[in-house]
Design an enzyme around this catalytic site. Sequence first.
Site, short mmCIF file in Angstrom:
data_model
loop_
_atom_site.label_atom_id
_atom_site.label_comp_id
_atom_site.label_asym_id
_atom_site.label_seq_id
_atom_site.Cartn_x
_atom_site.Cartn_y
_atom_site.Cartn_z
CG ASP A 74 -0.25 -0.02 2.53
OD1 ASP A 74 0.07 1.06 3.06
OD2 ASP A 74 -0.03 -1.13 3.06
CG ASP A 163 -6.21 3.94 6.86
OD1 ASP A 163 -6.33 3.45 8.00
OD2 ASP A 163 -5.17 4.47 6.45
CD GLU A 165 -4.17 4.07 10.44
OE1 GLU A 165 -3.20 3.97 11.22
OE2 GLU A 165 -4.10 3.87 9.21
#
Length: 275
Positions: A74, A163, A165
């Site tokens: 990534d 994503d 987090e």
Amino acid sequence: MLVHRSGSARGRRFAVTGILLAAFSLVFTLPADASSSADVPPRGAAHMGMGVAAHDGEHGTPVPGRAVQTEGVDVSSHQGNVAWSTLWNSGVKWAYAKATEGTYYTNPYFAQQYNGSYNVGMIRGAYHFATPDTTSGATQANYFVDHGGGWSRDGKTLPGALDIEWNPYGATCYGKSQGGMVSWIRDFLNTYKARTGRDAVIYTATSWWTQCTGNYGGFASNNPLWIARYASTVGTLPAGWGYYTMWQYTSSGPTVGDHNKFNGALDRVQALANG
């Protein structure tokens, strides 16, 4: 009329000292869930896994096993223009590129990364770095789709990834309650599916997910899990998921730091791409 008393100077010195100590305390004492401004990166600088090592640590790399896995990477603007041929020749067969963050940032290298990986033969997708404290989940899903996060059934495009987090800019859970975070994520996922026809991948770490969603298990039946853990095994997964689809296992791999394992052979990567 005010009268100066010679014995008051010592008292005044103590008073001044007390004021200075209080000021010092205010400047250098931070809330438990905050960082000093010197540690906060500029908006847009976030990327997959930037909080993993700091919060969960690094405990080795995967132990080779009998199960077939497929290597992936990534990337974000931190990698700039990527040497995709080098990665392909090293065995990397799939990739995700950061497309967006919040509703205020697009990756200036996205075209080179997204198209370049495709052009060397990789199966690729786009990801969105969520900032639940800035705008709604639906607003960010639309921004993502409008700026590279879409999907097409061409056999080479993976569904978009959310994503979600640690917040690099402030409070770990973005100031949201566990229920509020679950609602935000659901808003994003529902909007993404309405726009693309696909269920988005969820990228997260078990410790963050437990802290900020209360270890909610309601997305596991539809949304593939991309787990972040820099260790020899994936460890405990978030509630609901019996297995992971992808595993980010290091941020210090060759050519591009962030390396991942897909839980299956290349034909399983292709199956996810085809929906």
